[in-house]
Design an enzyme around this catalytic site. Sequence first.
Site, PDB file in Angstrom:
ATOM      1  N   ASP A 152     -16.711   0.759  11.124  1.00 15.85           N
ATOM      2  CA  ASP A 152     -17.446   1.587  12.080  1.00 15.85           C
ATOM      3  C   ASP A 152     -16.600   2.750  12.602  1.00 15.85           C
ATOM      4  O   ASP A 152     -17.109   3.861  12.792  1.00 15.85           O
ATOM      5  CB  ASP A 152     -17.962   0.723  13.241  1.00 15.85           C
ATOM      6  N   LEU A 153     -15.308   2.512  12.817  1.00 16.71           N
ATOM      7  CA  LEU A 153     -14.460   3.591  13.363  1.00 16.71           C
ATOM      8  C   LEU A 153     -14.316   4.732  12.353  1.00 16.71           C
ATOM      9  O   LEU A 153     -14.301   5.898  12.717  1.00 16.71           O
ATOM     10  CB  LEU A 153     -13.077   3.042  13.743  1.00 16.71           C
TER      11      LEU A 153
ATOM     12  N   ARG B 155     -14.361  -7.219   8.731  1.00 13.68           N
ATOM     13  CA  ARG B 155     -13.513  -6.015   8.688  1.00 13.68           C
ATOM     14  C   ARG B 155     -14.426  -4.797   8.647  1.00 13.68           C
ATOM     15  O   ARG B 155     -14.639  -4.182   7.609  1.00 13.68           O
ATOM     16  CB  ARG B 155     -12.567  -6.057   7.484  1.00 13.68           C
TER      17      ARG B 155
ATOM     18  N   CYS C   5      -8.968  -8.529   1.376  1.00 12.81           N
ATOM     19  CA  CYS C   5      -8.602  -9.860   1.871  1.00 12.81           C
ATOM     20  C   CYS C   5      -9.639 -10.378   2.860  1.00 12.81           C
ATOM     21  O   CYS C   5     -10.239  -9.612   3.607  1.00 12.81           O
ATOM     22  CB  CYS C   5      -7.251  -9.789   2.576  1.00 12.81           C
TER      23      CYS C   5
ATOM     24  N   ASP D 168       0.787  -8.359   9.229  1.00 10.63           N
ATOM     25  CA  ASP D 168       1.030  -8.715   7.825  1.00 10.63           C
ATOM     26  C   ASP D 168       2.239  -9.641   7.649  1.00 10.63           C
ATOM     27  O   ASP D 168       2.401 -10.241   6.590  1.00 10.63           O
ATOM     28  CB  ASP D 168       1.237  -7.445   6.977  1.00 10.63           C
TER      29      ASP D 168
ATOM     30  N   ARG E 178      -9.786  -3.478  -0.104  1.00 17.05           N
ATOM     31  CA  ARG E 178     -10.224  -2.877   1.150  1.00 17.05           C
ATOM     32  C   ARG E 178      -9.908  -1.376   1.190  1.00 17.05           C
ATOM     33  O   ARG E 178     -10.680  -0.559   1.658  1.00 17.05           O
ATOM     34  CB  ARG E 178      -9.498  -3.618   2.284  1.00 17.05           C
TER      35      ARG E 178
ATOM     36  N   LYS F 208       3.064  -1.015  -0.796  1.00 11.65           N
ATOM     37  CA  LYS F 208       1.664  -0.929  -1.259  1.00 11.65           C
ATOM     38  C   LYS F 208       0.812  -0.126  -0.262  1.00 11.65           C
ATOM     39  O   LYS F 208       0.049   0.748  -0.670  1.00 11.65           O
ATOM     40  CB  LYS F 208       1.089  -2.357  -1.379  1.00 11.65           C
ATOM     41  N   ASN F 209       0.970  -0.422   1.023  1.00  9.61           N
ATOM     42  CA  ASN F 209       0.087   0.190   2.018  1.00  9.61           C
ATOM     43  C   ASN F 209       0.400   1.666   2.268  1.00  9.61           C
ATOM     44  O   ASN F 209      -0.323   2.346   2.991  1.00  9.61           O
ATOM     45  CB  ASN F 209       0.120  -0.614   3.326  1.00  9.61           C
TER      46      ASN F 209
ATOM     47  N   ARG G 247      -1.726  -8.741  -5.770  1.00 13.06           N
ATOM     48  CA  ARG G 247      -2.158  -7.492  -5.143  1.00 13.06           C
ATOM     49  C   ARG G 247      -1.024  -6.841  -4.362  1.00 13.06           C
ATOM     50  O   ARG G 247      -1.056  -5.635  -4.126  1.00 13.06           O
ATOM     51  CB  ARG G 247      -3.340  -7.758  -4.199  1.00 13.06           C
TER      52      ARG G 247
HETATM   53  C1  EPZ Z   1      -4.298  -1.974   7.124  1.00 15.28           C
HETATM   54  O1  EPZ Z   1      -5.624  -2.481   7.004  1.00 15.28           O
HETATM   55  C2  EPZ Z   1      -3.486  -2.676   6.060  1.00 15.28           C
HETATM   56  N1  EPZ Z   1      -4.053  -2.379   4.753  1.00 15.28           N
HETATM   57  C3  EPZ Z   1      -3.500  -4.176   6.308  1.00 15.28           C
HETATM   58  O2  EPZ Z   1      -2.651  -4.785   5.356  1.00 15.28           O
HETATM   59  C4  EPZ Z   1      -2.939  -4.444   7.707  1.00 15.28           C
HETATM   60  O3  EPZ Z   1      -3.054  -5.818   7.981  1.00 15.28           O
HETATM   61  C5  EPZ Z   1      -3.723  -3.645   8.754  1.00 15.28           C
HETATM   62  O4  EPZ Z   1      -3.733  -2.239   8.401  1.00 15.28           O
HETATM   63  C6  EPZ Z   1      -3.161  -3.768  10.158  1.00 15.28           C
HETATM   64  O5  EPZ Z   1      -1.829  -3.357  10.171  1.00 15.28           O
HETATM   65  C7  EPZ Z   1      -3.700  -1.259   4.141  1.00 15.28           C
HETATM   66  O6  EPZ Z   1      -2.957  -0.436   4.638  1.00 15.28           O
HETATM   67  C8  EPZ Z   1      -4.227  -1.044   2.769  1.00 15.28           C
HETATM   68  P1  EPZ Z   1      -7.053  -1.655  10.595  1.00 15.28           P
HETATM   69  P2  EPZ Z   1      -6.827  -1.783   7.768  1.00 15.28           P
HETATM   70  O7  EPZ Z   1      -8.144  -0.705  10.352  1.00 15.28           O
HETATM   71  O8  EPZ Z   1      -6.630  -0.316   7.706  1.00 15.28           O
HETATM   72  C9  EPZ Z   1     -10.562  -3.515  13.293  1.00 15.28           C
HETATM   73  C10 EPZ Z   1      -2.021  -6.423   3.778  1.00 15.28           C
HETATM   74  O9  EPZ Z   1      -1.874  -7.667   3.805  1.00 15.28           O
HETATM   75  N2  EPZ Z   1     -11.360  -2.365  12.848  1.00 15.28           N
HETATM   76  O10 EPZ Z   1      -5.863  -1.213  11.370  1.00 15.28           O
HETATM   77  O11 EPZ Z   1      -8.065  -2.360   7.241  1.00 15.28           O
HETATM   78  C11 EPZ Z   1     -10.351  -4.487  12.134  1.00 15.28           C
HETATM   79  O12 EPZ Z   1     -11.457  -5.329  11.975  1.00 15.28           O
HETATM   80  C12 EPZ Z   1      -3.216  -5.758   4.425  1.00 15.28           C
HETATM   81  O13 EPZ Z   1      -1.244  -5.664   3.177  1.00 15.28           O
HETATM   82  C13 EPZ Z   1     -12.623  -2.177  13.370  1.00 15.28           C
HETATM   83  O14 EPZ Z   1     -13.099  -2.952  14.197  1.00 15.28           O
HETATM   84  O15 EPZ Z   1      -6.568  -2.296   9.230  1.00 15.28           O
HETATM   85  C14 EPZ Z   1      -9.100  -5.199  12.561  1.00 15.28           C
HETATM   86  O16 EPZ Z   1      -9.417  -6.222  13.437  1.00 15.28           O
HETATM   87  C15 EPZ Z   1      -4.222  -6.690   4.942  1.00 15.28           C
HETATM   88  N3  EPZ Z   1     -13.373  -1.122  12.906  1.00 15.28           N
HETATM   89  C16 EPZ Z   1      -8.314  -4.113  13.289  1.00 15.28           C
HETATM   90  O17 EPZ Z   1      -9.260  -3.107  13.620  1.00 15.28           O
HETATM   91  C17 EPZ Z   1     -12.889  -0.255  11.976  1.00 15.28           C
HETATM   92  O18 EPZ Z   1     -13.612   0.685  11.612  1.00 15.28           O
HETATM   93  C18 EPZ Z   1      -7.182  -3.499  12.453  1.00 15.28           C
HETATM   94  O19 EPZ Z   1      -7.701  -2.933  11.281  1.00 15.28           O
HETATM   95  C19 EPZ Z   1     -11.597  -0.447  11.455  1.00 15.28           C
HETATM   96  C20 EPZ Z   1     -10.848  -1.514  11.908  1.00 15.28           C
END
Ligand code: EPZ
Length: 418
Positions: A124-125, A121, A116, A306, A92, A22-23, A398
């Site tokens: 900002d980045l 979440r 989720c 995950d 998301r 999915k991801n 999902r």
């Molecule tokens: C991806 O989410 C995956 N989703 C998530 O899978 C997965 O848990 C996550 O990466 C980490 O591996 C998809 O690929 C669709 P991140 P993402 O940006 O991109 C913080 C599942 O169950 N952060 O790497 O949202 C954030 O809050 C899902 O399949 C900021 O602070 O993850 C978190 O603590 C759930 N600011 C950390 O970084 C930002 O702008 C990791 O988030 C972005 C992220």
Amino acid sequence: MSKLLICGNRRLEGRVPIYGAKNSALPILASTILCSEECVIHNCPILSDVYVSLKILEYLGAKVKREGHDVIINANSIDRYDIPEFLMRQMRSSIIFLGAIVSRMNRAKVSFPGGCELGPRPIDLHLKALKQMGVTVKEQHGCIECHVEKSLKSGEISLSFPSVGATENIILASVFAKGKTKIINAAREPEITDLINFLNKCGAKIFTNKEGFVIIEGVSRLTGTEHRIIPDRIAATTYMAAAAVTGGDVLLEGICSRHLSAIFPIFEEMKIKTCVVKKQLRLWVEDRPRCVKLVRTMPYPGFPTDAQAVIMALSAFCQGTSVFVENIFESRYKHVDELVRLGANIKVEGKTAIVRGTNNLQGTTVKSYDLRGAAAMVVAGLGAQGETCLLDLRHLDRGYENIEENLKAIGALVKRIE
Ligand code: EPZ
């Protein structure tokens, strides 16, 4: 509201197909916006999040055709730059469309994404990177409006955390930016590599180097291509945990063992046997699994966040005490209270969860707050005595294609009630 009845404590035995990730599928679908010719995506999982992505593509003006696990997209005729709130809120990863839309249309209008409940979440980045690329970003009343005068600027973008979504958004935004864009501290998940491979097949010039930088050399257009989505490493881990908790013996078909390299040591420590031949993984259990001393979630190639919930569900049945440290999300222990309802012995303090294994879990009614939490309930229900009723399958649907049919085929007694 749909629910799943699981009659536990039955040994699972047989073959399980592992579908596309999915991801990986979601960002690749979003990236087809950048292609001026037809794209054919194979091994695209049949999931509600994928359905939402296809709806967004259609809304934007793309022609979309789905034939089983194949999706054919022609985004040449895209003429909109906005995504309605009801579509944005459904997942998301709708935010990944932002970089792609700005890149193609020089403007975008979206709302904050849903998805989720894993604690705050922020995005900002993502937004900071777009601003660095010359995009004017206005945030007002939950709405994000982006606008760029001529074209996006290349340059060096340093991420304070290797965010998966931000890395994907920067890659999509910079594909047409003149010159070289360098992402420092980029995420390195296999799903990112799959996105890069897809884009390169369409004519993009994206490289990764040993230091983990992603370098994007802007091109003027992308063609179409055919691409096969990589196998879902988290679905594979979930079926591994489900088989192990029942003392089973299963063959997972269509896996990529390299992507599971942080998962194998956990099963090894639990004394659960695994053997990989090409794309098949056999998992079997000889004795009651042992605890795992420490599971720390980390960005790839570390142990994936995950997979934390499903491995925790398995560890609740193991001999001894397992310790988990969740380093990625602030609030990814919502499954703990539900596991405790089933009789698990788990204490959480901050980022740490201590699981004292017991073989006395009893089925009851449980619910889920996120996708992997729902999968953890299925794993626990399969191992528990008696009947477990998992309420509200929206989260599960999902991310897990055909889960009840796959489980039934290997001997589970499960029933979906709509
Ligand atoms: C991806 O989410 C995956 N989703 C998530 O899978 C997965 O848990 C996550 O990466 C980490 O591996 C998809 O690929 C669709 P991140 P993402 O940006 O991109 C913080 C599942 O169950 N952060 O790497 O949202 C954030 O809050 C899902 O399949 C900021 O602070 O993850 C978190 O603590 C759930 N600011 C950390 O970084 C930002 O702008 C990791 O988030 C972005 C992220």
